[in-house]
Design a protein around this motif. Sequence first.
Motif, PDB file in Angstrom:
ATOM      1  N   SER A  28       0.830  -1.209   0.000  1.00  0.00           N
ATOM      2  CA  SER A  28       0.000   0.000   0.000  1.00  0.00           C
ATOM      3  C   SER A  28       0.862   1.255   0.000  1.00  0.00           C
ATOM      4  N   HIS A  29       1.990   1.228   0.694  1.00  0.00           N
ATOM      5  CA  HIS A  29       2.908   2.369   0.642  1.00  0.00           C
ATOM      6  C   HIS A  29       3.364   2.595  -0.791  1.00  0.00           C
ATOM      7  N   LYS A  31       1.952   1.749  -3.555  1.00  0.00           N
ATOM      8  CA  LYS A  31       0.854   2.147  -4.439  1.00  0.00           C
ATOM      9  C   LYS A  31       0.447   3.604  -4.208  1.00  0.00           C
ATOM     10  N   GLY A  32       1.007   4.227  -3.175  1.00  0.00           N
ATOM     11  CA  GLY A  32       0.657   5.606  -2.858  1.00  0.00           C
ATOM     12  C   GLY A  32      -0.557   5.728  -1.966  1.00  0.00           C
ATOM     13  N   THR A  33      -1.010   4.607  -1.408  1.00  0.00           N
ATOM     14  CA  THR A  33      -2.185   4.637  -0.526  1.00  0.00           C
ATOM     15  C   THR A  33      -1.803   4.418   0.937  1.00  0.00           C
ATOM     16  N   LYS A  36       0.898   9.461   4.295  1.00  0.00           N
ATOM     17  CA  LYS A  36       1.096  10.676   3.512  1.00  0.00           C
ATOM     18  C   LYS A  36       2.583  10.957   3.306  1.00  0.00           C
ATOM     19  N   ARG A  39       4.018   8.951   0.312  1.00  0.00           N
ATOM     20  CA  ARG A  39       3.409   9.167  -1.015  1.00  0.00           C
ATOM     21  C   ARG A  39       4.289   9.976  -1.956  1.00  0.00           C
TER      22      ARG A  39
END
Length: 80
Positions: A28-29, A31-33, A36, A39
Amino acid sequence: MWYVYILKCNDETLYTGITNDLGKRVSSHNKGTGAKYTRARLPVELIYFEEAPDRSSASKREYQIKKLSKKDKLNLVSKN
């Protein structure tokens, strides 16, 4: 099982966090999700993790690691 982990970001900074699903969280990190902070610093690489029996223990250990200097965090990583 909970995990405390350290990620190395694309800009060479370090990010420390906790999770109960390490693979999913790192994904998830990337993937940008994720957080913050990570990202804008993609991609990230998992460079360290340790297990904790519960969320409370993981949070306490995360706090200890976050207080370390970058040099001390890298020493922790290199010892494992």
